[in-house]
Design a protein around this motif. Structure first.
Motif, short mmCIF file in Angstrom:
data_model
loop_
_atom_site.label_atom_id
_atom_site.label_comp_id
_atom_site.label_asym_id
_atom_site.label_seq_id
_atom_site.Cartn_x
_atom_site.Cartn_y
_atom_site.Cartn_z
N LEU A 129 22.57 40.76 114.61
CA LEU A 129 22.59 39.44 113.97
C LEU A 129 23.35 38.42 114.82
N LEU A 186 21.14 35.30 116.17
CA LEU A 186 21.52 33.97 115.67
C LEU A 186 22.16 33.13 116.77
N CYS A 206 24.88 30.83 108.90
CA CYS A 206 24.54 32.24 109.05
C CYS A 206 25.32 32.86 110.21
N SER A 216 28.99 33.33 109.48
CA SER A 216 29.21 34.34 108.44
C SER A 216 29.02 35.77 108.95
N VAL A 217 28.46 35.93 110.13
CA VAL A 217 28.25 37.27 110.66
C VAL A 217 29.56 37.94 111.06
N TRP A 222 13.27 30.92 116.41
CA TRP A 222 13.59 32.20 115.75
C TRP A 222 12.81 33.35 116.37
N PHE A 224 22.05 25.16 108.90
CA PHE A 224 21.80 26.42 108.19
C PHE A 224 22.03 27.61 109.12
N LEU A 225 21.57 27.48 110.36
CA LEU A 225 21.78 28.53 111.36
C LEU A 225 23.26 28.75 111.63
#
Length: 314
Positions: free
Chosen positions: A101, A105, A70, A73-74, A147, A66-67
């Motif tokens: 981000l 991330l 993300c 996609s940045v 996180w 999942f990380l």
């Protein structure tokens, strides 16, 4: 420090100024992006659907995938858009958001690699205590800690960069908003910020690398004591694939961020950044998860059920 910027947007140069090369890059990077996203979505879906993939290791893999979605996609959608349209402008808020981000991330990726190495060490070296120590509560706390620590370590230097005045020029010699390029464009002395970035990078990279190296060192020591030659070869095959990703990820990141001179974007930095922000992200789901025997069996089971259902419907 007051933000007195006269610059309202930045121009991101990208990897090439050649139109033909940009088209080729767009096709290649689009394929890489889709494979990365599909690989990680597959891992997340399988780990949620299959009861065999409910152990702590697959819990970490699911969060890691999942990380990765993300993180990829940045920068990739924005970069692909600029390659396709030749629109290389990005607003100040957009650049600063991408910067924050990307590093939060990205830092979380390193923490996840470290805790997955530790979890693998516990599973191989202490199998009898693995389920007791790595229970659901501990796994949740470790992921949450990744996180929180990522945000706490990255937000202060990023916030200071955001406050810098930018009076022009506004050309970023990179394919995303990076600290080195932004520091170079600032109108004021950035020495104290460079120290902050260096300290943060050293803590993040060398701290997580130490955990990863010690964990894999113990794993390799345990593997050497396996009596079966076939078992040793299989275990080494898995470990060597994991270590290949670790080497690419850490060597490129350490070369890029642990150096005294943090200001100024070099052309070679773009190549190094490409390794850890694109290449390593493509390998991660396929090496960490989809080569795993249990994951392959789960994937085969899903495909068989889907095929049987389509045959019955037809």
């Amino acid at each position: 420090m007051k933000n007195q910027s006269t610059v309202v947007e930045f121009i991101i140069l990208g990897l090439s100024n050649s139109c033909c090369l940009n088209i080729a890059l767009f096709v290649i990077l689009l394929v890489i992006f889709l494979l990365t996203i599909m690989g990680n979505i597959t891992v997340v879906s399988l780990s949620l659907m299959d009861h065999r993939l409910q152990s702590p290791m697959y819990y970490f893999l699911r969060n890691f995938s999942f990380l990765e979605i993300c993180f990829t996609s940045v920068i990739m959608p924005r970069f692909l858009y600029s390659l396709l349209t030749e629109r290389k402008f990005i607003s100040l808020p957009g650049c600063f958001l991408q910067l924050l981000l990307f590093f939060v991330l990205g830092t979380c990726v390193f923490f996840h690699v470290a805790i997955m190495s530790f979890a693998r060490y516990m599973a191989i070296c202490h199998p009898l205590h693995y389920g007791t120590i790595m229970n659901g509560r501990v796994c949740f706390q470790l992921v949450l800690g990744c996180w929180v620590m990522s945000f706490l370590l990255i937000f202060p230097p990023t916030f200071v960069v955001v406050l810098l005045p930018f009076c022009g020029p506004n050309v970023i010699n990179h394919f995303y908003c990076d600290t080195a390029a932004l520091l170079q464009l600032s109108c004021v002395d950035t020495g104290h910020i460079e120290v902050m970035i260096l300290v943060s990078a050293t803590i993040i990279l060398l701290g997580t690398l130490t955990v990863t190296i010690v964990s894999y060192g113990c794993i390799i020591s345990t593997i050497m004591r396996i009596p079966s030659t076939t078992g040793r070869k299989k275990a080494f095959s898995t470990c060597s694939a994991h270590l290949m990703v670790v080497v690419i990820l850490y060597s490129s990141s350490i070369f890029r961020y642990i150096r005294p001179e943090q200001r100024g974007a070099r052309d070679f930095d773009k190549v190094v950044s490409f390794l850890y922000s694109v290449v390593a992200q493509l390998f991660n789901p396929y090496i960490y998860a989809l080569r795993n025997e249990q994951v392959k069996q789960a994937l085969k089971g899903v495909c068989d059920r889907a095929f049987s259902k389509s045959v019955r419907l037809s």
